[in-house]
Scaffold this active site. Structure first.
Site, PDB file in Angstrom:
ATOM      1  CB  ALA A  51      -0.926  -0.003   1.223  1.00 37.14           C
ATOM      2  CB  CYS A  65      14.157  -1.281   2.303  1.00 39.80           C
ATOM      3  SG  CYS A  65      12.795  -0.847   1.232  1.00 39.80           S
TER       4      CYS A  65
END
Ligand SMILES: Cc1ncc(COP(=O)(O)O)c(C=O)c1O
Length: 359
Positions: free
Chosen positions: A177, A300
């Site tokens: 999302a 990340c």
């Protein structure tokens, strides 16, 4: 998402409050299915892209079928790479496909490797998260189909930026999302009908026994909200125009600047740029002080100082890979934003280079 705070029932409970929560989830499932062009039954909600990738790989490994043989690439997200390493440590045969220098997928090498290695599962991302380079999934899928190989794609970066028709034919598809302006911590693995998979989370029969555990109703609602406001074709084209003008402006104004994945088909929102002689950490810090958030490598992995495995796989050496920054644009980016960032980058690159010259 505020609606979900009031809907406090557990979606697995059969009382009215539970049913209300369940209805929300099923409504969003239908919506995600609609915008991705698949069937609602094929959507398995997860805690995001990493879990979806892990489920795709581990869930294939746990199948009671003749041994898994996994073929993936050297530029996948760490959730695929680390799961592949774990599987390898458990005795699974894993092979890695090298990309070409500009990050381009080598279809000939892939076809050769498929024939020689005989994988049962191929995991190839739709678009790279650091460079935006797109992989030719239609051709990859054709080869896999001919040989009866299951194809997983990490479409986390592609979702919302290119048409789902470019990736929704794969057998297993990961989406998240937060790449479409939704909340963090929710995503899905799309499991196309007939694709065998074993659950990796246990405890309940949720998600048709494919992912046990009470669903994240709040997150799923946010996911649905974001999915109902995906950028339009015009908005995507606008992002591409702005991104291209940023890259052009930078290359014309500064020397010693290189675009990773230049002349390659990319998703429209990413610029991966190398600033020769400048540590990405230094430039990132300078831009941060001006309120401009960019990343060295992927977000990340930007907590680590090791150079990006993607850029190394593309042929950059360690030093060069540590001189790269990723700029990500979105549907809220304006021409003024582009000009502001361009001015700031030019100012700091010039200042840092001057200082180095005088030192
Ligand atoms: C290509 C790709 N795959 C997977 C992920 C992981 O998704 P999540 O952060 O939802 O776990 C990311 C994260 O940004 C990504 O860029």
């Amino acid at each position: 998402m505020g609606q979900a705070f009031e809907t406090w029932g557990n979606p697995s409970s059969s009382h009215a409050h539970g049913r209300q929560a369940n209805e929300i989830i099923e409504k969003i499932r239908r919506l995600i299915a609609q915008v991705t062009g698949v069937s609602p039954l094929e959507i398995v909600f997860t805690s995001g892209g990493s879990e979806a990738n892990t489920l795709a790989l581990m869930g294939s490994f746990f199948l009671k079928k003749p041994g898994l043989r996994l073929l993936t690439t050297t530029v996948e997200h760490s959730s695929v790479r680390d799961t592949a390493s774990l599987l390898e440590s458990q005795g699974v045969s894993v092979d890695y496909l090298q990309v070409k220098r500009s990050g381009v997928f080598d279809l000939d090498a892939f076809e050769r490797q498929v024939t020689e290695f005989r994988p049962t599962l191929v995991s190839v991302m739709a678009a790279n998260n650091e460079t935006g380079v797109l992989f030719p999934l239609k051709e990859i899928s054709r080869i896999c189909r001919e040989k009866g190989i299951t194809l997983h794609t990490d479409a986390v970066q592609a979702f919302g930026k290119i048409s789902p028709e470019e990736w929704n034919f794969c057998d297993l598809i990961s989406i998240t999302a937060h790449k479409i302006f939704g909340p963090k911590g929710v995503g899905a693995l799309i499991v196309r009908r007939g694709t065998p998979l074993v659950a990796t989370h246990y405890g309940g029969a949720q998600e048709v026994k494919r992912r046990g555990g009470t669903e994240n109703v709040l997150g799923i609602l946010g996911f649905g909200g974001a999915a109902s406001e995906l950028p339009t074709r015009e908005e995507i084209e606008n992002i591409r125009v702005l991104r291209d003008s940023f890259e052009k402006g930078l290359l014309e104004t500064l020397s010693g600047v290189g675009l990773n994945g230049a002349d390659v088909t990319r998703i429209p929102n990413t610029s991966s740029i190398r600033f020769e002689g400048i540590s990405s950490e230094v430039l990132l810090g300078a831009l941060d002080l001006e309120g401009i958030s960019v990343s060295a490598g992927s977000a990340c992995s930007s907590g680590s100082i090791s150079p990006s495995h993607v850029l190394l796989a593309m042929g950059l050496n360690k030093q060069e890979a540590k001189e790269c920054l990723r700029f990500s644009w979105g549907k809220t980016t304006t021409r003024e934003d582009i000009d502001t960032v361009l001015r700031a980058v030019v100012k700091h690159v010039t200042r840092i280079r001057d200082r180095k010259r005088k030192a």
